[in-house]
Design a protein around this motif. Sequence first.
Motif: not given
Length: 119
Positions: A99-103, A107-119
């Motif tokens: 029932q919820v939105h998973y976003h 966030l990426v560069s050629p040398w690193s990345y990150s993620t999170y559960r957004g809204s």
Amino acid sequence: MSGKLTTHVLDTANGCPGTGIAIALWQLDLKIDSKTLLKTTKTNHDGRTNEPLLTGEELEIGIYELIFLVGNYFARYGNYPDPAFLDEIPLRFGISDLQVHYHVPLLVSPWSYSTYRGS
């Protein structure tokens, strides 16, 4: 309200949306060690997909994996190493509430990345 899955790619090296990045969405069954390809798409001019990756009855409780093909994206800029340090970025995550939105932003560069559960 019916849940959905969306994504967004931000290029932190160049300060812009990640445009034209190929994405594959997989559903995993870890009990039998199998993967099912659900969808392939590309990001638009805003770094998003034109439609949600999953909506309504497509969305199931389970484990999913998004694979972002960023090597080709950064190669277009021409000033990054060959072979690329990061080529395909897998993000594995679980969906437990239909029932919820998973976003799931990247966030990426050629040398690193990150993620999170957004809204």
